[in-house]
Design a protein around this motif. Sequence first.
Motif, PDB file in Angstrom:
ATOM      1  N   LYS A 252      37.299  37.880  68.684  1.00  0.00           N
ATOM      2  CA  LYS A 252      37.343  39.156  68.252  1.00  0.00           C
ATOM      3  C   LYS A 252      36.258  39.239  66.913  1.00  0.00           C
ATOM      4  O   LYS A 252      35.734  38.401  66.527  1.00  0.00           O
ATOM      5  CB  LYS A 252      38.741  39.687  67.648  1.00  0.00           C
TER       6      LYS A 252
ATOM      7  N   CYS B  77      44.049  41.558  63.003  1.00  0.00           N
ATOM      8  CA  CYS B  77      43.824  43.003  64.009  1.00  0.00           C
ATOM      9  C   CYS B  77      45.054  43.834  64.311  1.00  0.00           C
ATOM     10  O   CYS B  77      44.923  45.016  64.723  1.00  0.00           O
ATOM     11  CB  CYS B  77      43.139  42.277  65.499  1.00  0.00           C
TER      12      CYS B  77
ATOM     13  N   CYS C 247      38.529  38.510  63.359  1.00  0.00           N
ATOM     14  CA  CYS C 247      39.434  37.378  63.306  1.00  0.00           C
ATOM     15  C   CYS C 247      39.347  36.445  64.572  1.00  0.00           C
ATOM     16  O   CYS C 247      38.313  36.519  65.255  1.00  0.00           O
ATOM     17  CB  CYS C 247      40.801  38.060  63.476  1.00  0.00           C
TER      18      CYS C 247
ATOM     19  N   CYS D   7      41.328  36.010  67.027  1.00  0.00           N
ATOM     20  CA  CYS D   7      41.807  36.054  68.348  1.00  0.00           C
ATOM     21  C   CYS D   7      41.070  36.221  69.431  1.00  0.00           C
ATOM     22  O   CYS D   7      39.898  36.700  69.406  1.00  0.00           O
ATOM     23  CB  CYS D   7      42.587  37.607  68.329  1.00  0.00           C
TER      24      CYS D   7
ATOM     25  N   THR E 150      46.978  38.849  69.221  1.00  0.00           N
ATOM     26  CA  THR E 150      46.982  39.690  68.096  1.00  0.00           C
ATOM     27  C   THR E 150      47.043  38.502  66.727  1.00  0.00           C
ATOM     28  O   THR E 150      47.889  37.720  67.124  1.00  0.00           O
ATOM     29  CB  THR E 150      47.943  40.876  68.165  1.00  0.00           C
ATOM     30  N   CYS E 151      46.979  39.133  65.847  1.00  0.00           N
ATOM     31  CA  CYS E 151      47.235  38.372  64.544  1.00  0.00           C
ATOM     32  C   CYS E 151      47.277  39.435  63.408  1.00  0.00           C
ATOM     33  O   CYS E 151      47.039  40.680  63.634  1.00  0.00           O
ATOM     34  CB  CYS E 151      46.120  37.313  64.393  1.00  0.00           C
TER      35      CYS E 151
HETATM   36 ZN    ZN Z   1      43.335  38.966  65.466  1.00  0.00          ZN
END
Ligand code: ZN
Length: 478
Positions: free
Chosen positions: A20, A41, A23, A25, A37-38
């Motif tokens: 992304k 995000c 980040c 991901c 996701t993290c």
């Molecule tokens: Zn993320």
Amino acid sequence: MEYEPVIGLEVHAQLLTDAKIFCGCSTKFGAAPNTHTCPVCLGMPGVLPVLNKKVVEFMMKMALATNCRINRECNFARKNYFYPDLPKGYQISQYASPPAEHGWIEVELNGWKKRIGITRIHMEEDAGKLLHDEINPASYVDLNRTGVPLIEIVSEPDIRSAEEATAYLRRLHEILVYLEICDGNMEEGSFRCDANISLRPAGTEAFGTRTELKNMNSFRNVQRALEYEIKRQQYVLEGGGQVIQETRLWDDTAGVTHSMRSKEDAHDYRYFPDPDLVPVVIVAAWIDAVQKTLPELPLEKRERFVRAYQIPVYDAGVLTASRALADYYEEVVRLSGQPKIASNWVMGDVLRFLNEDKRDIRECPIAPASLAEMIRLIREGTISGKMAKEVSEEMYRTGKTPEAIIKEKGLVQITDEGALTKTIAEVIGKNSEQLAQYRGGKEKVFGFFVGQVMKATRGKANPQLINDLLKKMLAGDK
Ligand code: ZN
Ligand code: ADP
Ligand code: MG
């Protein structure tokens, strides 16, 4: 009164980076909801975004391919709005200082070339996705898409018809896919378009009030939506009314646009520079390095094909529809030395077989070397054009080489003069009545003899040889 449409398009293209934009991901489409996701995000408090350099590089590729000027410095800004698919409450985008501006691309319509200006290209993050269950009324949110990198490409209001709009879109799409920075999949939303349209009395300068159309997920729907909107605005104006500045949604099934909301202005978004991200500085050496990685673009390729291979513009257009197809064709030409014949076979049988099976050229079972080999066998007279049809079908079905297929099927053309002379003599002997007619001046009977010889040889004789020998023998000088 005659009205002239004024159209400007905003295109969002999802970039094919692995990670992304801010980040690490994954950007892969189709994973289980909310697994990519993290904290970054998901917009958790206290996290910091870090810009993915690849995103800048991909943006630069598109900027260079569309003749934009790349600015030395650009900034990220927060675009604030509330929506359940946007956990932070703002989208990180670019506003006051875009990275690329003042570009253009050329589109071709009915043989006319026209330049359409590109106002700007900028980078931003995508939002998540809402899924609405209409049977058990509930809405779900999938944040896998949150933070997937996008570039937004904004055109000048240079477009004057729905047809021109789709020509422009197709060209942009083609360039993105050629650059391998976007997969171009409109159904999955990798390539999305918002269309701004207004009407003005023909011959006047000032722009009318525009509406913005959303929710068209194919080229055809963009064209249909614009055609509908041109008629709708015309009807409003002719009735003495005023077009309201608003966002309208295209309804594919009903074939109409519906008002969705009044159009927001930039100040509604409270744009301000994102304090979490430093300015991006793009040095000249980096631009040069990216420039060197640009492939030959579709239009250049098309023109080169016409020039170098002396094939019609139409052929060049079809053959350069994708880089893979163009490479395939060029390989067949290189191996066969027959550009026009190669073009006929690729555009004919090869594309027809692939279209029937909805397959890509990269999955084509016929190797370029096999097609080239077949072209050589036809030229050398080993097989006839009719046999070649059979061979190409078999090559597609089995992936075998033409040599192997010819051997298996016993498809060798009779080019032995002695054997053919004997057969022709037999045919003439059996049809003395037709022979008399022919010699009496009824030349049409020639075709009858050709047919009979073909039949006797089960289509395996070289047609040119049949013709030559028959002419001689029917005339009686043998
Ligand atoms: Zn993320
Ligand atoms: P936003 O939609 O975010 O307000 P812009 O002001 O950048 O964005 O304009 C978006 C698009 O609308 C551009 O492609 C521009 O060419 C086009 N546009 C602007 N004014 C008009 C108009 N009066 N008629 C048609 N298109 C317009
Ligand atoms: Mg807009």
